[in-house]
Design an enzyme around this catalytic site. Structure first.
Site, PDB file in Angstrom:
ATOM      1  N   ARG A  63      47.223  39.538  33.618  1.00 15.04           N
ATOM      2  CA  ARG A  63      45.859  38.954  33.335  1.00 15.04           C
ATOM      3  C   ARG A  63      44.941  40.214  33.100  1.00 15.04           C
ATOM      4  O   ARG A  63      44.040  39.863  32.307  1.00 15.04           O
ATOM      5  CB  ARG A  63      45.482  38.367  34.779  1.00 15.04           C
ATOM      6  CG  ARG A  63      43.979  37.508  34.583  1.00 15.04           C
ATOM      7  CD  ARG A  63      43.903  36.979  35.820  1.00 15.04           C
ATOM      8  NE  ARG A  63      42.671  35.922  35.792  1.00 15.04           N
ATOM      9  CZ  ARG A  63      41.608  36.244  36.804  1.00 15.04           C
ATOM     10  NH1 ARG A  63      41.764  37.177  37.752  1.00 15.04           N
ATOM     11  NH2 ARG A  63      40.538  35.579  36.777  1.00 15.04           N
ATOM     12  N   HIS A  67      42.320  39.981  30.114  1.00 12.79           N
ATOM     13  CA  HIS A  67      40.697  40.205  30.257  1.00 12.79           C
ATOM     14  C   HIS A  67      40.181  41.447  29.526  1.00 12.79           C
ATOM     15  O   HIS A  67      38.985  41.418  28.924  1.00 12.79           O
ATOM     16  CB  HIS A  67      40.497  40.175  31.808  1.00 12.79           C
ATOM     17  CG  HIS A  67      40.408  38.788  32.208  1.00 12.79           C
ATOM     18  ND1 HIS A  67      39.615  38.483  33.485  1.00 12.79           N
ATOM     19  CD2 HIS A  67      41.119  37.727  31.947  1.00 12.79           C
ATOM     20  CE1 HIS A  67      39.803  37.351  33.623  1.00 12.79           C
ATOM     21  NE2 HIS A  67      40.828  36.765  32.766  1.00 12.79           N
ATOM     22  N   VAL A  71      37.523  41.417  25.406  1.00 19.33           N
ATOM     23  CA  VAL A  71      36.280  42.070  25.486  1.00 19.33           C
ATOM     24  C   VAL A  71      36.473  43.426  24.625  1.00 19.33           C
ATOM     25  O   VAL A  71      37.018  44.233  25.265  1.00 19.33           O
ATOM     26  CB  VAL A  71      35.729  42.178  26.796  1.00 19.33           C
ATOM     27  CG1 VAL A  71      34.200  42.799  26.807  1.00 19.33           C
ATOM     28  CG2 VAL A  71      35.794  40.738  27.533  1.00 19.33           C
ATOM     29  N   GLY A  73      37.975  44.383  22.267  1.00 17.68           N
ATOM     30  CA  GLY A  73      39.400  44.461  22.209  1.00 17.68           C
ATOM     31  C   GLY A  73      39.936  45.407  23.280  1.00 17.68           C
ATOM     32  O   GLY A  73      39.399  45.507  24.216  1.00 17.68           O
ATOM     33  N   ASP A  75      40.831  48.152  24.865  1.00 10.19           N
ATOM     34  CA  ASP A  75      40.301  49.451  24.993  1.00 10.19           C
ATOM     35  C   ASP A  75      40.211  49.916  26.343  1.00 10.19           C
ATOM     36  O   ASP A  75      39.567  51.056  26.736  1.00 10.19           O
ATOM     37  CB  ASP A  75      38.872  49.483  24.290  1.00 10.19           C
ATOM     38  CG  ASP A  75      37.797  48.830  25.141  1.00 10.19           C
ATOM     39  OD1 ASP A  75      38.185  48.036  25.872  1.00 10.19           O
ATOM     40  OD2 ASP A  75      36.640  48.926  24.653  1.00 10.19           O
ATOM     41  N   SER A  77      38.390  48.936  28.642  1.00 11.69           N
ATOM     42  CA  SER A  77      36.990  48.917  29.301  1.00 11.69           C
ATOM     43  C   SER A  77      37.008  48.063  30.534  1.00 11.69           C
ATOM     44  O   SER A  77      35.976  48.187  31.517  1.00 11.69           O
ATOM     45  CB  SER A  77      36.087  48.178  28.120  1.00 11.69           C
ATOM     46  OG  SER A  77      36.503  46.874  27.967  1.00 11.69           O
ATOM     47  N   ASN A  96      35.998  38.157  36.305  1.00  9.82           N
ATOM     48  CA  ASN A  96      36.466  39.226  37.051  1.00  9.82           C
ATOM     49  C   ASN A  96      36.111  39.404  38.431  1.00  9.82           C
ATOM     50  O   ASN A  96      37.072  40.147  39.134  1.00  9.82           O
ATOM     51  CB  ASN A  96      36.207  40.616  36.327  1.00  9.82           C
ATOM     52  CG  ASN A  96      36.767  40.325  34.724  1.00  9.82           C
ATOM     53  OD1 ASN A  96      38.045  39.596  34.734  1.00  9.82           O
ATOM     54  ND2 ASN A  96      36.226  41.076  33.989  1.00  9.82           N
ATOM     55  N   HIS A 195      50.510  31.288  33.126  1.00  9.95           N
ATOM     56  CA  HIS A 195      50.146  30.778  34.517  1.00  9.95           C
ATOM     57  C   HIS A 195      51.347  30.196  35.084  1.00  9.95           C
ATOM     58  O   HIS A 195      51.253  29.464  36.015  1.00  9.95           O
ATOM     59  CB  HIS A 195      49.306  29.492  34.099  1.00  9.95           C
ATOM     60  CG  HIS A 195      47.780  30.113  34.029  1.00  9.95           C
ATOM     61  ND1 HIS A 195      46.542  29.314  33.594  1.00  9.95           N
ATOM     62  CD2 HIS A 195      47.331  31.554  34.091  1.00  9.95           C
ATOM     63  CE1 HIS A 195      45.683  30.241  33.639  1.00  9.95           C
ATOM     64  NE2 HIS A 195      46.006  31.449  33.810  1.00  9.95           N
ATOM     65  N   THR A 196      52.625  30.500  34.469  1.00 15.26           N
ATOM     66  CA  THR A 196      53.986  30.324  35.233  1.00 15.26           C
ATOM     67  C   THR A 196      53.894  30.911  36.477  1.00 15.26           C
ATOM     68  O   THR A 196      54.927  30.832  37.195  1.00 15.26           O
ATOM     69  CB  THR A 196      55.082  30.476  34.313  1.00 15.26           C
ATOM     70  OG1 THR A 196      56.233  29.894  34.979  1.00 15.26           O
ATOM     71  CG2 THR A 196      55.287  31.932  33.805  1.00 15.26           C
ATOM     72  N   ASP A 247      51.791  27.839  39.691  1.00  7.84           N
ATOM     73  CA  ASP A 247      53.085  27.015  39.373  1.00  7.84           C
ATOM     74  C   ASP A 247      53.696  26.759  40.735  1.00  7.84           C
ATOM     75  O   ASP A 247      54.443  27.582  41.386  1.00  7.84           O
ATOM     76  CB  ASP A 247      54.112  27.622  38.563  1.00  7.84           C
ATOM     77  CG  ASP A 247      55.386  27.081  38.335  1.00  7.84           C
ATOM     78  OD1 ASP A 247      55.746  25.989  38.844  1.00  7.84           O
ATOM     79  OD2 ASP A 247      56.244  27.632  37.477  1.00  7.84           O
ATOM     80  N   ASP A 255      58.853  31.696  33.785  1.00 10.57           N
ATOM     81  CA  ASP A 255      59.909  30.652  33.215  1.00 10.57           C
ATOM     82  C   ASP A 255      59.164  29.661  32.686  1.00 10.57           C
ATOM     83  O   ASP A 255      57.782  29.890  32.445  1.00 10.57           O
ATOM     84  CB  ASP A 255      60.772  30.044  34.314  1.00 10.57           C
ATOM     85  CG  ASP A 255      60.009  29.281  35.347  1.00 10.57           C
ATOM     86  OD1 ASP A 255      58.727  28.996  35.328  1.00 10.57           O
ATOM     87  OD2 ASP A 255      60.605  29.341  36.706  1.00 10.57           O
TER      88      ASP A 255
END
Length: 331
Positions: A63, A67, A71, A73, A75, A77, A96, A195-196, A247, A255
């Site tokens: 994640r 994230h 934002v 690209g 990088d 940040s 965040n 989100h598995t 999940d 999966d």
């Protein structure tokens, strides 16, 4: 004359190809093959160790890369703390704040990498490598991570507040945010499949459980048995920070169960279930395909992660190689 003409033709073609495909020309899976050949194994080793005490960490690290890339690209940040020239950290942006995690593991990876190859590997590349290792270690696909990103010098909290998709948006809004960074509907569905694994706090979906869109009733697209379980875990006026498996069938395994859950109206977040329950959406056939064919999902997910990792990287002399992922050099 012929040689000169041929050379000019090749030069023109090369220039055109470079303009069309600049990212692939700049990022390379072998970028560190001479300067830090063990970087991938170092990243994997630190994550393996972290997983022993924190089964959530693989999803959390995946994640973070997402994230980060949405934002400014890819990088790094998202890793910058407030302080010095960073007056507003992305860590404190709404998507965040008290939600993004795994920063300590990124710091541990950076320390290990610096011990082996000081001043060589960017924090942005560490995030990309960590996402791949996290997915692979959890039973998902592997892919050749393209490398050569450099680290940004600024954070963009307002961009994080507006560019990162939230769990409360319509499919049209989420799609627009993907299109804005050069990703398409297939990327949206494939990347949602992350989100598995992992968890979500009640506050990110409790609007579905009791009073959906001001109707006074739960979200009608929620499976009634699943709804009852979620209402028990997340009672009205209860703690918004209680964790729930994204999940429920295989919470720590990468999966395709995420997609089979959607077919049963067991998507946890509004933006999950909308992929299957939005009438006439082009996403429905993709969800059906991934639900019935895990190999197709794995191949698509790997390609979409590469596509996402290609969002506006800093390369060459742009940015820097941070010595500490939490702050810009010299600050």
């Amino acid at each position: 004359m012929l040689c000169s003409t041929t050379y000019s033709l090749f030069a023109t073609i090369f220039s055109a190809l470079f303009l069309l495909y600049p990212l692939n020309a700049q990022l390379s899976s072998t970028f560190y093959s001479n300067t830090c050949p063990n970087v991938s194994s170092i990243v994997t080793s630190v994550i393996q160790q972290a997983l022993q005490s924190d089964p959530r960490i693989a999803a959390s690290l995946t994640r973070l890369h997402f994230h980060d890339c949405f934002v400014n690209g890819c990088d790094a940040s998202v890793l910058l703390d407030q302080g010095g020239n960073i007056t507003l950290s992305e860590k404190n942006a709404t998507p965040n704040n008290n939600s993004a995690r795994g920063f300590n593991v990124v710091d541990n990876i950076k320390t290990s990498v610096e011990n082996s190859c000081p001043g060589v590997v960017s924090c942005a590349d560490i995030l990309a490598l960590a996402a791949e290792a996290s997915v692979s270690l959890s039973g998902g696909p592997s892919w050749n991570v393209l490398l050569g990103r450099r680290d940004g010098l600024i954070a963009n909290q307002s961009g994080a507040n507006t560019s990162i998709p939230t769990p409360f948006e319509s499919l049209a809004n989420v799609s627009a945010k993907f299109f804005a960074v050069g990703l398409n509907i297939s990327d949206l569905v494939a990347l949602s499949g992350a989100h598995t694994f992992g968890r979500a706090q009640c506050r990110f979906f409790n609007q579905r459980l009791f009073n959906f869109s001001g109707t006074g009733s739960p979200d009608p697209t929620l499976n009634s048995t699943y709804l009852a379980t979620l209402q028990q875990n997340c009672p009205q006026n209860g703690s918004g920070t209680t964790l729930n498996n994204l999940d429920p069938s295989s919470p720590n395994t990468f999966d395709n169960n995420y997609f089979t859950n959607l077919l049963k109206n067991q998507g946890l977040l509004q933006t999950d279930q909308e992929l299957f329950s939005t009438n006439g959406s082009a996403t429905i056939s993709i969800v059906n395909n991934f639900a019935s064919n895990q190999t197709a999902f794995f191949l698509a997910f790997a390609q979409s992660m590469i596509n996402m990792g290609n969002i506006s990287p800093l390369t060459g002399s742009q940015g820097e190689i941070r010595s500490d992922c939490k702050k810009v050099n010299g600050s």
